[in-house]
Write a protein that holds these residues in place. Structure first.
Motif, PDB file in Angstrom:
ATOM      1  N   UNK A  52       7.226  24.590  57.047  1.00  0.00           N
ATOM      2  CA  UNK A  52       6.186  24.816  56.021  1.00  0.00           C
ATOM      3  C   UNK A  52       5.116  23.743  56.070  1.00  0.00           C
ATOM      4  N   UNK A  53       4.739  23.336  57.276  1.00  0.00           N
ATOM      5  CA  UNK A  53       3.728  22.285  57.426  1.00  0.00           C
ATOM      6  C   UNK A  53       2.335  22.737  57.000  1.00  0.00           C
ATOM      7  N   UNK A  54       1.977  23.984  57.262  1.00  0.00           N
ATOM      8  CA  UNK A  54       0.633  24.452  56.885  1.00  0.00           C
ATOM      9  C   UNK A  54       0.388  24.320  55.380  1.00  0.00           C
ATOM     10  N   UNK A  55       1.277  24.884  54.547  1.00  0.00           N
ATOM     11  CA  UNK A  55       1.036  24.712  53.107  1.00  0.00           C
ATOM     12  C   UNK A  55       1.202  23.270  52.657  1.00  0.00           C
ATOM     13  N   UNK A  56       2.125  22.542  53.273  1.00  0.00           N
ATOM     14  CA  UNK A  56       2.316  21.136  52.916  1.00  0.00           C
ATOM     15  C   UNK A  56       1.033  20.352  53.159  1.00  0.00           C
ATOM     16  N   UNK A  57       0.438  20.521  54.343  1.00  0.00           N
ATOM     17  CA  UNK A  57      -0.807  19.807  54.641  1.00  0.00           C
ATOM     18  C   UNK A  57      -1.923  20.213  53.685  1.00  0.00           C
ATOM     19  N   UNK A  58      -1.981  21.490  53.331  1.00  0.00           N
ATOM     20  CA  UNK A  58      -2.998  21.943  52.376  1.00  0.00           C
ATOM     21  C   UNK A  58      -2.860  21.204  51.047  1.00  0.00           C
ATOM     22  N   UNK A  59      -1.631  21.094  50.571  1.00  0.00           N
ATOM     23  CA  UNK A  59      -1.394  20.411  49.297  1.00  0.00           C
ATOM     24  C   UNK A  59      -1.663  18.910  49.410  1.00  0.00           C
ATOM     25  N   UNK A  60      -1.248  18.310  50.517  1.00  0.00           N
ATOM     26  CA  UNK A  60      -1.464  16.872  50.699  1.00  0.00           C
ATOM     27  C   UNK A  60      -2.956  16.542  50.824  1.00  0.00           C
ATOM     28  N   UNK A  61      -3.694  17.339  51.568  1.00  0.00           N
ATOM     29  CA  UNK A  61      -5.131  17.108  51.716  1.00  0.00           C
ATOM     30  C   UNK A  61      -5.842  17.264  50.379  1.00  0.00           C
ATOM     31  N   UNK A  62      -5.425  18.248  49.600  1.00  0.00           N
ATOM     32  CA  UNK A  62      -6.022  18.454  48.282  1.00  0.00           C
ATOM     33  C   UNK A  62      -5.791  17.230  47.400  1.00  0.00           C
ATOM     34  N   UNK A  63      -4.561  16.728  47.401  1.00  0.00           N
ATOM     35  CA  UNK A  63      -4.241  15.536  46.614  1.00  0.00           C
ATOM     36  C   UNK A  63      -5.010  14.321  47.097  1.00  0.00           C
ATOM     37  N   UNK A  64      -5.156  14.199  48.416  1.00  0.00           N
ATOM     38  CA  UNK A  64      -5.878  13.051  48.978  1.00  0.00           C
ATOM     39  C   UNK A  64      -7.349  13.070  48.579  1.00  0.00           C
ATOM     40  N   UNK A  65      -7.869  14.261  48.329  1.00  0.00           N
ATOM     41  CA  UNK A  65      -9.270  14.385  47.913  1.00  0.00           C
ATOM     42  C   UNK A  65      -9.445  14.261  46.403  1.00  0.00           C
ATOM     43  N   UNK A  66      -8.339  14.024  45.702  1.00  0.00           N
ATOM     44  CA  UNK A  66      -8.415  13.768  44.269  1.00  0.00           C
ATOM     45  C   UNK A  66      -8.263  14.988  43.391  1.00  0.00           C
ATOM     46  N   UNK A  67      -7.958  16.137  43.969  1.00  0.00           N
ATOM     47  CA  UNK A  67      -7.774  17.354  43.175  1.00  0.00           C
ATOM     48  C   UNK A  67      -6.277  17.585  42.932  1.00  0.00           C
ATOM     49  N   UNK A  68      -5.986  18.506  42.045  1.00  0.00           N
ATOM     50  CA  UNK A  68      -4.611  18.831  41.692  1.00  0.00           C
ATOM     51  C   UNK A  68      -4.030  19.802  42.725  1.00  0.00           C
ATOM     52  N   UNK A  69      -3.026  19.380  43.504  1.00  0.00           N
ATOM     53  CA  UNK A  69      -2.447  20.256  44.521  1.00  0.00           C
ATOM     54  C   UNK A  69      -1.864  21.551  43.956  1.00  0.00           C
ATOM     55  N   UNK A  70      -1.355  21.516  42.731  1.00  0.00           N
ATOM     56  CA  UNK A  70      -0.790  22.727  42.126  1.00  0.00           C
ATOM     57  C   UNK A  70      -1.815  23.855  42.051  1.00  0.00           C
TER      58      UNK A  70
END
Length: 82
Positions: A52-70
């Motif tokens: 599940x790396x694709x969704x994991x990276x999506x969530x991690x990148x979102x968090x790194x940009x300061x947005x809520x991964x949820x």
């Protein structure tokens, strides 16, 4: 936080959301499509799902940009289904 710790946090959530989404999907009576997708997602045998790396990276990148991964979970799941 290490990547391993982030994986332990997010992967179960991703997997649960994927399975929940899959159960709500309408396959219009196509058992073949349902079977193909369950195999593709790694749910056919006891080996479990994929990394599940694709969704994991999506969530991690979102968090790194300061947005809520949820908030991007539906999009992250869609990426995995492709």
């Amino acid at each position: 936080m290490t990547l391993s710790a982030l994986q332990k946090n997010w992967i179960p959530q991703i997997e649960n959301e994927l399975q929940s989404t899959f159960e709500r999907m309408d396959f219009d009576g196509s058992e073949e499509l349902r079977t193909m997708l369950t195999y593709h997602m790694g749910w056919v045998d006891d080996k479990g799902g994929g990394k599940r790396l694709r969704p994991l990276f999506s969530l991690l990148f979102t968090g790194a940009l300061g947005a809520d991964p949820e908030k991007v979970m539906p999009g992250a799941l869609a990426i995995e289904l492709l």
